[in-house]
Design an enzyme around this catalytic site. Structure first.
Site, PDB file in Angstrom:
ATOM      1  N   HIS A   1       3.244 -17.063 -16.635  1.00  0.00           N
ATOM      2  CA  HIS A   1       2.671 -16.024 -17.484  1.00  0.00           C
ATOM      3  C   HIS A   1       2.767 -16.380 -18.958  1.00  0.00           C
ATOM      4  O   HIS A   1       3.456 -17.324 -19.346  1.00  0.00           O
ATOM      5  CB  HIS A   1       3.318 -14.666 -17.212  1.00  0.00           C
TER       6      HIS A   1
ATOM      7  N   CYS B   1      10.620 -16.513 -13.917  1.00  0.00           N
ATOM      8  CA  CYS B   1       9.223 -16.949 -14.052  1.00  0.00           C
ATOM      9  C   CYS B   1       9.116 -18.158 -14.974  1.00  0.00           C
ATOM     10  O   CYS B   1      10.101 -18.620 -15.534  1.00  0.00           O
ATOM     11  CB  CYS B   1       8.371 -15.813 -14.613  1.00  0.00           C
TER      12      CYS B   1
END
Length: 167
Positions: free
Chosen positions: A124, A142
């Site tokens: 992301h 992440c």
């Protein structure tokens, strides 16, 4: 005269707002991305078309960057072979594409330890308001790139593309 000026200001503002919204969705007409390889130690993400490297990106990881993700909340990023399995255009992290963690082996290991494997691992962009990154390695597991870079990646990588994540 005042109505014309006001109308122009409103139309200009609307045009600016629409242009700003459309900027995050890029188009890509180059070679197909057939595989991603991520090297956690070097903080390098490579996008391949067969044996040819198309793009290289630097990134941040989870707050506990060393080792394979095993349990929910451990702050680690998975290691192994996965696929890109979803995309989120409304992510709180600008844009995001999902990684298919946990796989069957991840689920089985966590269960054998009486724990949950976690999930929702994404590549992301940067955070939105209310999230304060502590660079480097600020995510919950992440992979974070810049907003401009996730716009490129989001346009280039399709669901189903394999990703290999190495220590």
């Amino acid at each position: 005269m005042l109505k014309t000026t006001r109308r122009m200001a409103i139309l200009s503002g609307l045009a600016f707002a629409l242009a700003a919204c459309s900027n995050k969705f890029k188009t890509y007409n180059g070679p197909e991305v057939t595989r991603l390889q991520m090297f956690k130690g070097q903080r390098t993400l490579l996008l391949f078309n067969n044996a040819t490297v198309l793009k290289t990106y630097k990134f941040d990881l989870g707050f506990a960057p060393v080792g394979h993700k095993q349990f929910e909340g451990d702050g680690k990023t998975p290691e192994g072979s996965y696929t890109i399995d979803k995309r989120n255009p409304n992510s709180i992290f600008h844009l995001s594409i999902g990684i298919s963690y946990p796989n069957e082996a991840d689920i089985a290991y966590a269960a054998s330890q009486g724990r949950e494997p976690g999930g929702e691992i994404f590549i992301h962009g940067g955070p939105r308001k209310g999230i304060d990154p502590i660079k480097p390695d600020w995510t919950a597991g992440c992979i974070s790139v810049s907003d401009r870079e996730i716009e490129e990646i989001y346009s280039m990588v399709r669901d189903g593309t394999p990703i290999d994540i190495f220590a």
